[in-house]
Write an enzyme that holds these catalytic residues in place. Sequence first.
Site, PDB file in Angstrom:
ATOM      1  N   ARG A 104      -4.766  12.035   6.475  1.00 10.22           N
ATOM      2  CA  ARG A 104      -5.699  11.191   6.711  1.00 10.22           C
ATOM      3  C   ARG A 104      -6.288  11.112   7.965  1.00 10.22           C
ATOM      4  NH1 ARG A 104      -3.112   6.934   9.483  1.00 10.22           N
ATOM      5  NH2 ARG A 104      -1.207   6.539   8.568  1.00 10.22           N
TER       6      ARG A 104
ATOM      7  N   HIS B 175      -4.234   3.831   8.994  1.00 12.31           N
ATOM      8  CA  HIS B 175      -3.470   3.718   7.755  1.00 12.31           C
ATOM      9  C   HIS B 175      -4.543   2.425   6.986  1.00 12.31           C
ATOM     10  CE1 HIS B 175      -0.533   2.371   4.804  1.00 12.31           C
ATOM     11  NE2 HIS B 175      -0.528   1.288   5.322  1.00 12.31           N
TER      12      HIS B 175
ATOM     13  N   TYR C 289       0.945   5.685  17.338  1.00 12.10           N
ATOM     14  CA  TYR C 289       1.952   6.781  16.833  1.00 12.10           C
ATOM     15  C   TYR C 289       1.838   8.152  16.791  1.00 12.10           C
ATOM     16  CZ  TYR C 289      -0.525   5.420  12.602  1.00 12.10           C
ATOM     17  OH  TYR C 289      -1.556   5.384  11.674  1.00 12.10           O
TER      18      TYR C 289
HETATM   19  C1  TPP Z   1       7.619  -2.240  -1.577  1.00 14.32           C
HETATM   20  C2  TPP Z   1       6.960  -2.018  -0.156  1.00 14.32           C
HETATM   21  N1  TPP Z   1       7.569  -1.830   0.995  1.00 14.32           N
HETATM   22  C3  TPP Z   1       6.619  -1.980   2.027  1.00 14.32           C
HETATM   23  C4  TPP Z   1       5.456  -1.936   2.017  1.00 14.32           C
HETATM   24  C5  TPP Z   1       4.642  -1.901   3.236  1.00 14.32           C
HETATM   25  N2  TPP Z   1       3.828  -0.672   3.503  1.00 14.32           N
HETATM   26  C6  TPP Z   1       2.593  -0.655   3.014  1.00 14.32           C
HETATM   27  S1  TPP Z   1       1.748   0.747   3.119  1.00 14.32           S
HETATM   28  C7  TPP Z   1       3.279   1.298   3.412  1.00 14.32           C
HETATM   29  C8  TPP Z   1       3.409   2.889   3.845  1.00 14.32           C
HETATM   30  C9  TPP Z   1       3.196   3.791   2.638  1.00 14.32           C
HETATM   31  O1  TPP Z   1       3.044   5.266   3.055  1.00 14.32           O
HETATM   32  P1  TPP Z   1       2.875   6.352   1.597  1.00 14.32           P
HETATM   33  O2  TPP Z   1       3.400   6.067   0.497  1.00 14.32           O
HETATM   34  O3  TPP Z   1       3.126   7.755   2.413  1.00 14.32           O
HETATM   35  O4  TPP Z   1       1.299   5.999   1.483  1.00 14.32           O
HETATM   36  P2  TPP Z   1      -0.055   6.048   2.494  1.00 14.32           P
HETATM   37  O5  TPP Z   1      -0.434   4.844   2.993  1.00 14.32           O
HETATM   38  O6  TPP Z   1       0.275   7.149   3.308  1.00 14.32           O
HETATM   39  O7  TPP Z   1      -1.034   6.358   1.554  1.00 14.32           O
HETATM   40  C10 TPP Z   1       4.408   0.658   3.502  1.00 14.32           C
HETATM   41  C11 TPP Z   1       5.737   0.868   3.959  1.00 14.32           C
HETATM   42  C12 TPP Z   1       4.823  -2.096   0.675  1.00 14.32           C
HETATM   43  N3  TPP Z   1       3.446  -2.294   0.751  1.00 14.32           N
HETATM   44  N4  TPP Z   1       5.409  -2.401  -0.206  1.00 14.32           N
END
Ligand code: TPP
Length: 355
Positions: free
Chosen positions: A248, A252, A261
């Site tokens: 991306r 985020h 970061y």
């Molecule tokens: C169960 C849960 N734990 C923590 C979060 C907080 N959170 C939101 S986005 C994220 C990161 C997710 O990263 P990834 O799966 O790589 O997807 P991307 O955002 O890169 O598309 C986290 C930890 C959440 N939404 N749900």
Amino acid sequence: MSPLYQVLTPEGQLVQDIAGLPDEATMIKMLENMLLVRLFDRKSINLQRQGRMGTYAPFEGQEASQVGSAMALAPGDWLFPTYRDHAAAIVHGQSMMRVFLYWMGHMEGSISPKNLNIMPPCVPIATQMVHAVGTAWASKLQNEKHVSLAYFGDGATSEGDFHEALNFAGVFKTPTVFFCQNNGFAISVPFEQQSASKTIAQRAAAYDIPGVRIDGNDIFAVWLTMKNAIERAHAGEGPTLIEAMTYRYGAHTTADDPKKYRDQDRLSEEWRQERDPIQRLRVYLEKQGLWNEEKESDFIAGAGVKIDAALAEAESYPKSRPEDMFKHVYAEPTWMASEQEKELVKPAKQEGIPA
Ligand SMILES: Cc1ncc(C[n+]2csc(CCOP(=O)(O)OP(=O)(O)O)c2C)c(N)n1
């Protein structure tokens, strides 16, 4: 490490003569869809900055993964997007107006068009994966021939739901496609810091299902891999795990700053200059005589009009009410939810907060 499957190089050349490429009209549609969703994405970021949208999760850089995978689906197939997969939802038939509504805080933004199985964007990480296995299993039991496509990020693969979904899908051979967009980061956490396995694709072996690692910025590789996975599912052979390597370019969400970061300027520029999904298809189509600057500027002008019309409709909706968040969660609200709702709608003055 599993090899990276690539069909179209970043320079817009086919790696080799390959059977089953999309036809010319589909290739042009691929480029048009990627251009449209990129415009949509940029517009949304601007709207958030102008205070016209609450927050927003951008996907610029990941267009080939989302557009190519959604274009491989049939209309009756199930789509389980995360908060970042609105490009896929739009391609599968969600209206841009509803995507705007979603990010403006309207619950109506989660409504799927009639006859399409597009689920609301899933924010709790990885939970949609088990749902996708459930709908796939139901389709199989009812002999419907629909596949369920679950999107998720690299971060989701550290969740229990990822493993439960793959295990169940492997045992019951459900027609599920697990599509991971590995963009290298779970918010600020680099993939290497949350996974001892070098790839996500290799984890499929534990569940005895195929795991494929592909260039997620190569829309032909994405589409062909999806078609294979769907064919397998239809043949009763069960699920496939696809790991699409992508990036991306931006934050985020609009609530964070990637400069905190990662070496944002260098890395984003490198991916944009050297591996952009739109540029490589554009170059390829230009060489085939199927695309040119004039076609592109006409298309962009038309796309801008459509996006503006969707936005005008979304902005004409009555303002969303915070208390709506309590609807459609429980048939009978729990006492805690009722208390929270009462607190929320209390006039600010009673809380001692200046009005
Ligand atoms: C169960 C849960 N734990 C923590 C979060 C907080 N959170 C939101 S986005 C994220 C990161 C997710 O990263 P990834 O799966 O790589 O997807 P991307 O955002 O890169 O598309 C986290 C930890 C959440 N939404 N749900």
